[in-house]
Design a protein around this motif. Sequence first.
Motif, mmCIF file in Angstrom:
data_model
loop_
_atom_site.group_PDB
_atom_site.id
_atom_site.type_symbol
_atom_site.label_atom_id
_atom_site.label_comp_id
_atom_site.label_asym_id
_atom_site.label_seq_id
_atom_site.Cartn_x
_atom_site.Cartn_y
_atom_site.Cartn_z
ATOM 1 N N GLU A 269 8.257 41.830 -38.811
ATOM 2 C CA GLU A 269 7.495 40.973 -39.719
ATOM 3 C C GLU A 269 7.581 41.425 -41.162
ATOM 4 O O GLU A 269 7.487 40.614 -42.071
ATOM 5 C CB GLU A 269 6.030 40.928 -39.293
ATOM 6 N N THR A 270 7.737 42.724 -41.394
ATOM 7 C CA THR A 270 7.799 43.282 -42.745
ATOM 8 C C THR A 270 8.994 44.215 -42.839
ATOM 9 O O THR A 270 9.201 45.046 -41.955
ATOM 10 C CB THR A 270 6.505 44.075 -43.064
ATOM 11 N N ALA B 228 10.856 36.521 -37.154
ATOM 12 C CA ALA B 228 9.443 36.728 -37.466
ATOM 13 C C ALA B 228 9.221 37.320 -38.860
ATOM 14 O O ALA B 228 8.078 37.465 -39.299
ATOM 15 C CB ALA B 228 8.801 37.638 -36.410
ATOM 16 N N GLU C 199 8.450 37.962 -42.502
ATOM 17 C CA GLU C 199 7.689 37.216 -43.511
ATOM 18 C C GLU C 199 7.650 37.931 -44.852
ATOM 19 O O GLU C 199 7.560 37.289 -45.882
ATOM 20 C CB GLU C 199 6.265 36.990 -43.023
ATOM 21 N N LYS C 200 7.688 39.265 -44.842
ATOM 22 C CA LYS C 200 7.591 40.046 -46.075
ATOM 23 C C LYS C 200 8.841 40.897 -46.239
ATOM 24 O O LYS C 200 9.210 41.638 -45.334
ATOM 25 C CB LYS C 200 6.354 40.942 -46.049
ATOM 26 N N LYS D 29 16.093 36.907 -50.957
ATOM 27 C CA LYS D 29 14.729 36.419 -50.691
ATOM 28 C C LYS D 29 14.733 34.912 -50.446
ATOM 29 O O LYS D 29 13.989 34.415 -49.591
ATOM 30 C CB LYS D 29 13.810 36.782 -51.836
ATOM 31 N N LEU E 112 15.705 34.133 -46.952
ATOM 32 C CA LEU E 112 14.583 34.310 -46.037
ATOM 33 C C LEU E 112 13.712 33.058 -46.039
ATOM 34 O O LEU E 112 13.327 32.555 -45.002
ATOM 35 C CB LEU E 112 13.772 35.544 -46.426
ATOM 36 N N LYS E 113 13.399 32.556 -47.219
ATOM 37 C CA LYS E 113 12.526 31.375 -47.332
ATOM 38 C C LYS E 113 13.163 30.108 -46.766
ATOM 39 O O LYS E 113 12.468 29.271 -46.211
ATOM 40 C CB LYS E 113 12.210 31.110 -48.813
#
Length: 79
Positions: A24-25, A52, A54-55, A72, A75-76
């Motif tokens: 997640e991170t 999963a 998110e960060k 980045k 990812l988005k």
Amino acid sequence: MGADDAAMAAFGGALGSGAAPALETLDLRKNKIGDEGMRHLGDALARGAAPALEKLNLSMNPASNAAQRAAKDALKNRK
């Protein structure tokens, strides 16, 4: 390709192969990752690696702002 860029190529490949599906991170700051390494990471993320995630922290790497932003954005905007 620098050593850290080569490591990111391998890391991106591992993520793309399904490693760390629950991640997640991801904090990759201060890792001497250049533009090429960011491209490898971004390519893997764009293909749906680490679903999963998110960060993502990419600060304090020598990669250009554009390369960091592209990773980045991958990812988005992933599939």
